[in-house]
Scaffold this motif. Sequence first.
Motif, PDB file in Angstrom:
ATOM      1  N   ALA A 624       0.827  -1.205   0.000  1.00 34.02           N
ATOM      2  CA  ALA A 624       0.000   0.000   0.000  1.00 34.02           C
ATOM      3  C   ALA A 624       0.859   1.252   0.000  1.00 34.02           C
ATOM      4  O   ALA A 624       0.520   2.262  -0.621  1.00 34.02           O
ATOM      5  N   ASP A 625       2.008   1.175   0.662  1.00 37.73           N
ATOM      6  CA  ASP A 625       2.882   2.344   0.766  1.00 37.73           C
ATOM      7  C   ASP A 625       3.906   2.432  -0.363  1.00 37.73           C
ATOM      8  O   ASP A 625       4.295   3.538  -0.758  1.00 37.73           O
ATOM      9  N   HIS A 626       4.348   1.294  -0.897  1.00 37.60           N
ATOM     10  CA  HIS A 626       5.533   1.329  -1.761  1.00 37.60           C
ATOM     11  C   HIS A 626       5.416   0.548  -3.060  1.00 37.60           C
ATOM     12  O   HIS A 626       6.432   0.301  -3.715  1.00 37.60           O
ATOM     13  N   VAL A 627       4.203   0.160  -3.448  1.00 37.37           N
ATOM     14  CA  VAL A 627       4.088  -0.709  -4.620  1.00 37.37           C
ATOM     15  C   VAL A 627       4.670  -0.076  -5.874  1.00 37.37           C
ATOM     16  O   VAL A 627       5.225  -0.762  -6.734  1.00 37.37           O
ATOM     17  N   SER A 628       4.592   1.262  -6.000  1.00 33.30           N
ATOM     18  CA  SER A 628       5.103   1.913  -7.210  1.00 33.30           C
ATOM     19  C   SER A 628       6.616   1.809  -7.316  1.00 33.30           C
ATOM     20  O   SER A 628       7.172   1.865  -8.416  1.00 33.30           O
ATOM     21  N   ARG A 629       7.307   1.644  -6.184  1.00 34.02           N
ATOM     22  CA  ARG A 629       8.775   1.595  -6.206  1.00 34.02           C
ATOM     23  C   ARG A 629       9.321   0.173  -6.175  1.00 34.02           C
ATOM     24  O   ARG A 629      10.491  -0.040  -6.474  1.00 34.02           O
ATOM     25  N   ILE A 630       8.515  -0.783  -5.765  1.00 38.08           N
ATOM     26  CA  ILE A 630       8.990  -2.163  -5.689  1.00 38.08           C
ATOM     27  C   ILE A 630       8.947  -2.771  -7.085  1.00 38.08           C
ATOM     28  O   ILE A 630       7.884  -2.961  -7.661  1.00 38.08           O
ATOM     29  N   GLN A 631      10.106  -3.052  -7.629  1.00 37.05           N
ATOM     30  CA  GLN A 631      10.217  -3.538  -8.994  1.00 37.05           C
ATOM     31  C   GLN A 631      10.145  -5.055  -9.094  1.00 37.05           C
ATOM     32  O   GLN A 631       9.744  -5.596 -10.117  1.00 37.05           O
ATOM     33  N   GLY A 632      10.560  -5.743  -8.031  1.00 33.72           N
ATOM     34  CA  GLY A 632      10.559  -7.185  -8.136  1.00 33.72           C
ATOM     35  C   GLY A 632      10.735  -7.882  -6.801  1.00 33.72           C
ATOM     36  O   GLY A 632      11.209  -7.299  -5.819  1.00 33.72           O
ATOM     37  N   LEU A 633      10.314  -9.128  -6.773  1.00 37.37           N
ATOM     38  CA  LEU A 633      10.480 -10.007  -5.618  1.00 37.37           C
ATOM     39  C   LEU A 633      11.011 -11.338  -6.123  1.00 37.37           C
ATOM     40  O   LEU A 633      10.420 -11.943  -7.026  1.00 37.37           O
ATOM     41  N   THR A 634      12.120 -11.773  -5.563  1.00 37.44           N
ATOM     42  CA  THR A 634      12.647 -13.092  -5.886  1.00 37.44           C
ATOM     43  C   THR A 634      12.715 -13.922  -4.613  1.00 37.44           C
ATOM     44  O   THR A 634      13.334 -13.503  -3.628  1.00 37.44           O
ATOM     45  N   CYS A 635      12.054 -15.067  -4.612  1.00 36.52           N
ATOM     46  CA  CYS A 635      12.097 -15.997  -3.489  1.00 36.52           C
ATOM     47  C   CYS A 635      13.017 -17.162  -3.863  1.00 36.52           C
ATOM     48  O   CYS A 635      12.804 -17.814  -4.893  1.00 36.52           O
ATOM     49  N   ILE A 636      14.018 -17.404  -3.057  1.00 33.97           N
ATOM     50  CA  ILE A 636      14.939 -18.517  -3.296  1.00 33.97           C
ATOM     51  C   ILE A 636      14.697 -19.562  -2.212  1.00 33.97           C
ATOM     52  O   ILE A 636      14.917 -19.310  -1.030  1.00 33.97           O
ATOM     53  N   ALA A 637      14.192 -20.712  -2.644  1.00 33.33           N
ATOM     54  CA  ALA A 637      13.753 -21.755  -1.720  1.00 33.33           C
ATOM     55  C   ALA A 637      14.851 -22.793  -1.511  1.00 33.33           C
ATOM     56  O   ALA A 637      15.369 -23.358  -2.466  1.00 33.33           O
ATOM     57  N   PHE A 638      15.185 -23.063  -0.246  1.00 36.01           N
ATOM     58  CA  PHE A 638      16.262 -23.992   0.095  1.00 36.01           C
ATOM     59  C   PHE A 638      15.741 -25.408   0.298  1.00 36.01           C
ATOM     60  O   PHE A 638      14.741 -25.629   0.981  1.00 36.01           O
ATOM     61  N   GLY A 639      16.435 -26.347  -0.272  1.00 32.23           N
ATOM     62  CA  GLY A 639      16.170 -27.748  -0.003  1.00 32.23           C
ATOM     63  C   GLY A 639      15.043 -28.324  -0.833  1.00 32.23           C
ATOM     64  O   GLY A 639      14.125 -27.631  -1.262  1.00 32.23           O
ATOM     65  N   SER A 640      15.116 -29.619  -1.040  1.00 33.62           N
ATOM     66  CA  SER A 640      14.079 -30.296  -1.823  1.00 33.62           C
ATOM     67  C   SER A 640      12.752 -30.315  -1.089  1.00 33.62           C
ATOM     68  O   SER A 640      11.694 -30.502  -1.698  1.00 33.62           O
ATOM     69  N   ASP A 641      12.782 -30.115   0.251  1.00 37.08           N
ATOM     70  CA  ASP A 641      11.555 -30.108   1.039  1.00 37.08           C
ATOM     71  C   ASP A 641      11.055 -28.701   1.309  1.00 37.08           C
ATOM     72  O   ASP A 641      10.196 -28.485   2.168  1.00 37.08           O
ATOM     73  N   ALA A 642      11.585 -27.706   0.609  1.00 35.55           N
ATOM     74  CA  ALA A 642      11.166 -26.309   0.817  1.00 35.55           C
ATOM     75  C   ALA A 642       9.675 -26.153   0.505  1.00 35.55           C
ATOM     76  O   ALA A 642       9.144 -26.781  -0.419  1.00 35.55           O
ATOM     77  N   GLU A 643       9.007 -25.320   1.296  1.00 36.73           N
ATOM     78  CA  GLU A 643       7.570 -25.096   1.111  1.00 36.73           C
ATOM     79  C   GLU A 643       7.357 -24.033   0.032  1.00 36.73           C
ATOM     80  O   GLU A 643       7.047 -22.868   0.313  1.00 36.73           O
ATOM     81  N   LYS A 644       7.516 -24.460  -1.210  1.00 36.41           N
ATOM     82  CA  LYS A 644       7.448 -23.513  -2.335  1.00 36.41           C
ATOM     83  C   LYS A 644       6.038 -22.966  -2.541  1.00 36.41           C
ATOM     84  O   LYS A 644       5.875 -21.875  -3.058  1.00 36.41           O
ATOM     85  N   LYS A 645       5.018 -23.733  -2.141  1.00 38.02           N
ATOM     86  CA  LYS A 645       3.643 -23.258  -2.310  1.00 38.02           C
ATOM     87  C   LYS A 645       3.418 -21.978  -1.512  1.00 38.02           C
ATOM     88  O   LYS A 645       2.793 -21.016  -1.991  1.00 38.02           O
TER      89      LYS A 645
END
Length: 703
Positions: A624-645
């Motif tokens: 709500a405050d910063h959406v115009s400035r946030i260009q991207g989000l990258t999530c890096i999930a660790f391990g084969s059992d990472a909760e990617k969902k």
Amino acid sequence: KVDIACYQKALMEQDSRAMSEFNKFLGVQHMIRHVTLDELCHERLDSIVDHSRALLTGVAPSVNRVDVSKRVLLIDEVDMLFTQRFYGRTWDGGFTLKSPAAKDLVKYIFTTRNSGKEIHDITNIPVYQTLLAELPEEMHGSLAMASQCLIKNWENWNEPKPELNEKRTQVGYIDVMDIDWSLSYKNKTVFAYLQFAEDGKMTHEVAEGKIGVDFLAGMFSFADLPRNYRYILGVTGTLTELRKIPGLEETLKNEYDFQHFTIAPSIFGASKLNFHHAEHVRLCDNQVDWISEIESAIESHIRRVPGESVLVFFKNQAQLQQLPKWKSYEVLSKRTDPSKVAGYVAAATYKGQVTLLTKNFGRGLDFQMKDSEVVVLQTYLSSTESEQTQIQGRTARRGNYGKYRLILCADHLRTKMGFNDDELKLLRGGDHEQIRALLEWKQQEKTLQKVKKMQQHRKAASRIEERTKQWEELLFGAASRAVKLSKLAAWNEEQCSLHYTLLVDNSGSMHGKRWRQLTHAVLRFKEEVLNSSVANSTKVTVILFNSTAKVADEKYHAAVANMAGLEDDDCSGRTSFRAAFEKCHKVINLTPPESGEFILFFTDGACNDQPNKIPVHEINALLADHVSRIQGLTCIAFGSDAEKKTLSDIGEIFKVYKPSLDFKLQEASTEESLASASSKLANRVPSIAAELSNCFLGAAIVP
């Protein structure tokens, strides 16, 4: 002489017409100018832009500096100066280089990308080399950045949507309430002209005259504009509400030297507004019920005898268009032609008339009470008490009777205003005083959040203003052309600043191998950013989180070379994504308003927050405050059992707010795959920075 400045063109023209005969009667019409705040900014910019262009091209400047130090400034609707639209925001000015070589470069990029071909190294292309040879050596880096910006901007040249005037000669953009035909997005709007010509909506001759390579010439703080005048006056219908905001009266006194505050009672006596909180605040459980209630209220009022007119105020255009029959009513929104606003306002109060409006039209417009009683339906809770008072003031005007009703959606109140279940229960069943006090308290709470953020941005904007003043003195002073060109180049290369927030999970589940993988990858990321062409304009903040969150080594917005290290394995405790994103919000609150934001989220996804692992409230507040400035989000999930969902669902919330946002979810089950993911992020920094050089608020490029 006096400048009467208003935030909106339609209001400015309304007041100018209303006061014209009176000013003539007093014989002072030649001493008074009615202008918008944007026009005052343009006026200050014009001379700097003109001299900056002359510096680059060698053509003699033609615009003189404007001195308002002996003029008086009267700000109409002065409390608008202290909104996020103005206070703490900057106005960017630039010019378009329209030499044949500059035009050829833009057309080459346009035709090449339109044909589906990639441009891997623009600097080796002959049209680029031709333009490079024309420019002073000091500006070579700026041209490289501008060219990368052009290549990137071809992908989304129609975001925000460009508008074409009736004569098909000018492109503009919606700004607050009006289409501003002087507003242009740096190294992006040129493609709108070329595409309109390609589509037959504009002649190729007109488009040819508009295109070129854009350069920045300065950035100015809205909040500092009044300080250039000898005296400052302000008028508003909500001075009482304005003075309730903690610290604002001190700002008026200390920053602008306001010494007197006067409240003039209405000549029409007590208000005849019909509104009682216990009876006239309606809370709907969900979006469907909210729409239904609005439709029912409209029908109920226009069918009354002898009949009423209805003004329905929505928070924004998107919410307005959720009303199924919205096209069957008159609509006042940002897309409304300013020349037609007065006609719509005059017709809005006839018996049986229904007009839908966005909140920007809830202030200043003089709706005349004619043959009907005017009913105002507000469909959202204003974040400030003054805005709600202004919307209420569109009825019961000049001693007439009027009605005001508030129709709210529980889902909106939860996500936008932070209401909890107990507060919603009170809103449904409380008495008049309880509901009034609750709404006022929630508005004050939201206002304080906004004021705090604006004050933070104000400090950054003041630093920008000070730099521009120094540039102004240098530009008009006796320094050599080489010195001036170096500063002009610095303006263009420094505005590509990027801030990375690294959310690093150091909870117990990250102990051991995963932590070693992560630290090696972050180090690789750091090294590659340092080797990139924009390392000097990239800042990094590392947030460590488990059940709580903190900024590593207290290094906020650190240069890449000095970013916090992650060598020690202190992983312990449970995992809270709420804490991580709440801290991220606080960090981004402190970044300069011209910085672009990129969030890297390192975690195995094993969150212990209850009852919901996804921090919806914290993410909504951040966006709500910063959406115009946030260009991207990258999530890096660790391990084969990472909760990617879980991580994917977080990304979807970001995408709902901003469909164009760059979201990536990358699995890192091995050290090699994690290092590869980090390397890809680092390699994207130059193109991201090129995109950021557009200046997020839009640069006002003066042709």
